[in-house]
Scaffold this motif. Structure first.
Motif, mmCIF file in Angstrom:
data_model
loop_
_atom_site.group_PDB
_atom_site.id
_atom_site.type_symbol
_atom_site.label_atom_id
_atom_site.label_comp_id
_atom_site.label_asym_id
_atom_site.label_seq_id
_atom_site.Cartn_x
_atom_site.Cartn_y
_atom_site.Cartn_z
ATOM 1 N N ASN A 38 36.145 52.207 -47.010
ATOM 2 C CA ASN A 38 36.135 51.398 -45.792
ATOM 3 C C ASN A 38 36.854 52.080 -44.634
ATOM 4 O OD1 ASN A 38 34.655 49.043 -46.579
ATOM 5 N ND2 ASN A 38 36.370 48.550 -47.916
ATOM 6 N N TYR A 97 33.186 57.311 -50.955
ATOM 7 C CA TYR A 97 33.074 57.289 -49.500
ATOM 8 C C TYR A 97 31.993 56.307 -49.067
ATOM 9 C CZ TYR A 97 30.471 61.447 -51.208
ATOM 10 O OH TYR A 97 29.715 62.322 -51.931
ATOM 11 N N PRO A 98 31.966 55.944 -47.773
ATOM 12 C CA PRO A 98 30.985 54.946 -47.326
ATOM 13 C C PRO A 98 29.563 55.502 -47.412
ATOM 14 C CG PRO A 98 32.316 55.730 -45.470
ATOM 15 C CD PRO A 98 32.856 56.385 -46.679
ATOM 16 N N ARG A 99 28.601 54.644 -47.249
ATOM 17 C CA ARG A 99 27.199 55.053 -47.231
ATOM 18 C C ARG A 99 26.904 55.640 -45.872
ATOM 19 N NH1 ARG A 99 24.134 50.213 -50.342
ATOM 20 N NH2 ARG A 99 25.282 50.499 -52.265
ATOM 21 N N MET A 100 26.714 56.947 -45.842
ATOM 22 C CA MET A 100 26.679 57.609 -44.548
ATOM 23 C C MET A 100 25.305 58.191 -44.247
ATOM 24 S SD MET A 100 30.233 59.612 -45.180
ATOM 25 C CE MET A 100 29.423 60.460 -46.523
#
Lengths: 312, 312, 312, 312, 312
Positions: free
Chosen positions: E24, E243-246
């Motif tokens: 987040n 890690y975030p969905r990038m």
């Protein structure tokens, strides 16, 4: 105007350990802090109020603040991380101006664990209470007979026994030295959990894979050793969730790394034997293998022994 | 001035169990506490205010505090762990100075579970309400007919039936004895969940692995038993998430440990039979195996029986 | 002095369902409660303040409390579990003394689900608003035309359609009867999720394992059936996370239990056939097996039919 | 007395998106709301206070409330779900009575996502700010040049570009119409994540299972296809955690359902071929199989094409 | 009236990093901010109060606000995301009107990570403190010798060494420029964790799958390579939770993608060899395979080398 700092007797009772979040290194705890000091300005005549003691609780704490003009040994927990909930506060003032402040609080403290000997590590826990005002106004002194760890603390993972308290002079948030009271205890872990959940499974898996050495079926051994590499990788990942991502390997990490390597060597070794077999050198394979039956367990013992020697 | 302590009738209604976090041993609950005492200083003439009762709620609670001068039986929950949310508070004062204090609260309490007989354990739950002022000012007395566990408590895992209340004199956070009201209940678990999710699966897996004994294929048996060791290890890990990491094994842990061992022995035993077979002693293998068909189930029953005998 | 209780018109608009935590049986929701009553003491002349209506919001709510002397129909949500956040409060007082209280709140409510028909269960949701003062002072009456479930409620799992409101007289936290306003709705679940995530996978697995009956390879069948037992156990564990640990089995639990049993029987049955085969009775095995091709699917249908009949 | 409603210029700057919890449909965000209006009652002479502007912050906001008599365009976020933390509030009053209210807030908003085209869905995000007072007192008007999405918003999953604002008249919590300012933006998802984590793995698995068609080993194909059914079921379960349990299937659900079905058909088909083989019709099997090499990939392409056509 | 802006010396000590939530992008931290400025209006004569310094803490902070008339350099953390807990606040005023404001806070800050070189990325952390009042009233200046990162910061994943502070002029929430103090540090990650948990396992799996090339058993190789595709997919999913969905792939994602592709090619290649074998072209297969023994490892090295060259 010469100014003698007021002595503040300080004690802390650790009453409940709510939670120890090891991967974030946070301890949530409930405790009672007690401060005792002398303030001539608060002295009063018992007749005046027809009472032997003036008592202030949460509900009329503001009245106490008004009477002291804010001049009391206010403190903060230096390694606190969120909000501090005051479950209750009681102030007793005696006619001679001696004051006792008692606060039961619930808050979370930062921990700085050294996991390198995990799970045989002995961790240090600290609670630092810092005076807000400089040392030339208030100086802390450890209080006799109050500080304690409540036997009902409710911690199941660490073995809490002894503790110690001390007072130091620090420059932390302020620019002048303030008094710091430290409550400290060192605690090892209960070993039953780790023995049963980590070492027994690892030993059983190694034992079973060793036994396949007595089946002279090289393909089967390759399968078992390959499976074990994956199994130990999964095992090692699941163990990693117990502590933060650190710049060093723990004892149990190294044990796992050894199982990775040994099983990878076993795969390579058996592929070689299989290769010998398909090239009609089964006898050479068998001769080599007779040695391996002994080298394998001895190698494990030596590697793990060396790891233990290194870590402890 | 001689001082007779005021008697405070105390009752507690446990209304909702929001959550029981067993691995951290925390119970979040909603309840109502009722205190009743006599305070001549609060007596009033009904004519004066043209009312039969003076009522204070959250919105004018400060007025009540002002009128008592903070002198009322304030309390704290000793085993509370976070903040206490007062959902509502109502104080009723009658003309003769008899006061009733009602507070509906939501908070979380520390539990000290003994998981050793898990999942057949009967756990004790305690709510301790401590007076803030010493016993020479306020003494608690259990109130008749108020304390209860609401049938709508909403707890599904534990079977809540009976409860008891008591008052003791303790030295907890303070240095002088204070009155403690304890609401206690002991509760066993519903067994359906554990029967269906743990014991039935374990039995089925053991049964299936036993059946393979009737297939005289030793390699297949080794595979099944090896698979079962891994399966029971995974099972045991997943069970471990239900309780904290403790210094002792629970009943279900020991059952799992037995399945580890038996399956490891089965692997060793079948590797030996396989070894006999490859060395052309198939007949010896078969003779030995005929015995194992009986030893295996009997061994299991004996070991599990001994575990039950030890734990209960 | 005779005292007629004040009638309090009560309505509730359920505006958002933030979250339904089924395993802890908690619903977090945002709603607006409206109370309307008549208080002659608050009547005023429009000239006096040069206004048609007196309005109080959160910012000057204390002024309203002062003007009523705390004498207003204060309430509490009986099945609330944590804190109640008042997102905003507005009080309107008309010259004739008629008062409207509007509060938008965000809080969490206890649910008491009956999961036995899960996932075909229709669950009841309750919001109970209780008066703080006894029935001889304030009596609630359902308000016409205000109560509603906002079509934008945001709940995706349950199908919210109808609701009803009612007023009862209860003895809950207090010792005298108080008025309780209940907002209730019953809601079934959307079936698509459960159909697609549970029943389709289970059917496909059963279908595939049935097909192996047409391969006359008993060893392969044993493997498939053993794998299915483990698969259904894992399935059943993962389903169990949706609801609390209860004292009864749900519909889907029983379906799962049937798949356990059938697959275990299939293992035993095929080990028997295999045993026949290795003892050179392949023909007997084939004869028996021809029957099983029909008994297997029919058995499943009968067992599942009986379960449906029992539960619905 | 005729009453012209006050115009309130309203703007909103979305500064940070803290978190988007898709399975509960909640967005936590930090933003700044700005209100500007004219209040002749607040006009003052600059000489009087020797200042060009009167400024109120959080610390003396109560003073502003006192001066307005609570009469200011107070608002609430209609789709807010928990508490609203006012990070800071600043009110500027100019001598001519023009007022600017600035509040930086942190709160969580309800979202109503339509996941049906997931992961190719374009979702709408709304922030609704409602006046507390009726439209005949305050009417909102979109402010020029203030509203914006900060380029540093920190959202990684959705592609935020454009936004729009509007003002409508609604009857929401109140019974009379109030002014609502809406800040809206529509955002698609970054596709890289879904492409790499879902579609590439699914394609690879399908590709590998297709390749086994060139090995004329029917048993192996059955194994692969059975494994794939289980794999796709696990895949589909893990995807389901991204969104709530809904009454409809998403695009990716249908793709998964297709892979279930195709693989189940492949199992049945290969069991049939195997059956042909064991009944000594290997040639027939081979002839049929030659067709399948083409039907299989074409079937997949057609089914997925139809799904795309249906959803987009 | 000409107005010279007051200079506000600003310093920040980062004392504890409680948690870094990378998926987040939130950092929870404890720190102390120090502001020092001159306010002639607060000057006083030491005789008047019989004191050398006036001190205000949390308990009498309102008194300070009253004395300044709210006119002090109030600030806000621009990239703060939730509530700011003031653990303690101390204001010191000297007779000459020089003021020092010290606040120990606990709050969470937004991070904007660039994960593309993950796990070899060096991330930037920012803490932005913005003045609430415009630059023509208060201008920040970095304070000498106060700002620091406490060596006891407790962060284990990132290597914190250097930091820098700066002051800029920004238009953020307000419409006029305000002063912004920025505390910044760049930090790489400890590599041990990633080396041991990701790269060693991946290397071992590749190594083991490479060794199977020396067993001339094509079916076995297909199995191993198929298993590895699934394994690497699972690995890649588990890494994605960090890690975030990038909208971009990280270094480790690309490494994983390469392992997907290579293993898929290995499957296709071995199916081809198997096809050759079943069509009695075993010799051709062997000749081709002798080349592959070299192409396989070289291919891996080249692809991974190219990836490294691209990312760093």
């Amino acid at each position: 105007m010469l100014h003698v700092p007021t002595e503040v007797q300080t004690g802390l009772k650790l009453q409940q350990i709510v939670m120890i979040d090891q991967s974030n290194e946070i301890m949530t705890a409930v405790g009672t802090i007690k401060l005792a000091w002398q303030d001539p300005k608060l002295a009063f005549s018992p007749d005046e109020c027809n009472c032997q003691v003036k008592e202030y609780t949460e509900n009329n704490f503001n009245q106490f603040l008004t009477e002291t003009g804010g001049d009391w040994p206010d403190f903060t927990f230096f390694n606190q991380q969120g909000n501090r909930w005051a479950l209750n506060r009681v102030v007793d003032v005696l006619p001679d101006g001696s004051v006792t402040y008692l606060e039961r609080f619930s808050t979370n403290f930062q921990l700085n664990f050294d996991f390198s000997q995990y799970p045989f590590d002995v961790e240090d826990f600290y609670i630092h209470a810092d005076m807000l005002y400089p040392e030339d106004r208030y100086v802390m002194v450890p209080m006799e007979g109050f500080s304690a760890i409540d036997p009902q603390h409710g911690e199941d993972e660490f073995i809490l026994t002894d503790f110690d308290t001390s007072v130091t002079s620090v420059i932390a948030s302020r620019v002048y030295p303030t008094s710091r009271f430290t409550f400290h205890f060192g605690a090892p872990r209960y070993q039953v959990y780790y023995f049963f959940r980590i070492f027994v499974p690892v030993l059983l898996i190694i034992l079973i894979s060793y036994i396949t050495f007595f089946l002279k079926d090289f393909t089967r051994r390759i399968e078992v050793a390959t499976g074990n590499v994956l199994l130990f990788i999964a095992f090692s990942w699941s163990l990693a969730e117990d502590y933060p991502r650190m710049g060093y390997l723990t004892f149990v990490d190294v044990i796992m790394a050894i199982t990775f390597m040994v099983n990878t060597l076993v795969v390579i070794y058996n592929v070689y034997l299989k290769w010998l077999e398909t090239h009609e050198k089964r006898e050479t394979a068998d001769r080599i293998d007779r040695v391996a039956d002994w080298v394998y367990p001895i190698g494990y013992v030596v590697l793990i022994g060396a790891t233990i020697a290194y870590f402890f």
